[in-house]
Design a protein around this motif. Structure first.
Motif: not given
Length: 245
Positions: A67-79, A31-34, A85-97
């Motif tokens: 690209s997800d800071p929450r991913d177990p790989s921790r590849y983007s953990a410092e982002d 998909g997209f990169w965070w 953005f991902a954990t803000s309900p208001e912002h996450a909603a921008l990607l829901a539909d």
């Protein structure tokens, strides 16, 4: 004391992100990169711009896992921007539909930003709707920015006269050296083709890259391009420089 944020006359930026897909090379969901979404979004909103997010087909968007800071790989953990953005309900909603690109009124925006991730290598590269949107912004005299693997679309985006949009222009995108790094990290080939290789095979255009995994953005007239996911902030700042506040 109260303060009022006046958004009347604010610049408007449209961000185009890939719909979810499946890689025909790895079989992975892509998909997209965070950071390519969130870092420019931060820069634009801090400049007082209004930002809208669309996708070719519309509907919910999914990010590349690494690209997800929450991913177990921790590849983007410092982002931390993406984490916020991902954990803000208001912002996450921008990607829901997300709305689709169908019916986008180019006249209603000041600039376009096409972001990358692994998805665009499968969803943008041959999508005539994506190419038409990019060309329409450019032809309308709007700042047109394309980032990372999103630049796959520029390999085939043509203007009304049939010429490539990148003809006579200097631009950048994901580098072959960076694809080498990714392939080695993963232990297999990841992408179906390489943007730098394809771009250098075009005549009449100047494709340039900087050192691997370093911020690198180029502005040539109305066209702004960024090399990879570390270049989102640099791309956004060039767009802001071009538009003003």
């Amino acid at each position: 004391m109260t303060a009022v944020l006046d958004t009347l006359g604010a610049k408007r930026v449209l961000i185009l992100a890939s719909n979810p897909a499946t890689s025909t090379v790895t079989g992975w969901p892509v998909g997209f990169w965070w950071s390519e979404l969130t870092h420019p979004y931060w820069e634009f909103t801090q400049a007082g711009y209004q930002v809208e997010i669309v996708s070719p087909d519309g509907g919910p968007l999914t990010a590349d896992g690494w690209s997800d800071p929450r991913d177990p790989s921790r590849y983007s953990a410092e982002d931390l921007l993406s984490l916020g953005f991902a954990t803000s309900p208001e912002h996450a909603a921008l990607l829901a539909d997300t709305p689709s690109v169908d019916g986008v009124d180019v006249a209603g925006y000041d600039a376009l930003l096409v972001i990358g991730g692994q998805g665009p290598m499968f969803t943008f590269v041959r999508d005539a709707r994506v190419h038409a949107l990019i060309a329409a912004f450019h032809e309308a005299g709007k700042v047109t920015a394309v980032l990372c693997h999103g630049t796959a679309a520029l390999l085939h985006t043509r203007l009304p006269d049939g010429s490539l949009l990148v003809a006579g222009k200097t631009w950048t995108g994901f580098a072959d050296a960076e694809e080498d790094y990714v392939d080695a990290y993963v232990g297999q080939r990841v992408q179906p083709f390489r943007i730098e290789t394809e771009a250098r095979a075009l005549t009449g255009t100047n494709f340039v890259v900087a050192g691997p995994v370093r911020p690198h953005a180029v502005r040539d007239g109305l066209l702004v391009t960024g090399q990879q996911q570390y270049s989102g902030t640099a791309v956004a700042r060039l767009v802001i420089e071009a538009l003003g506040r």
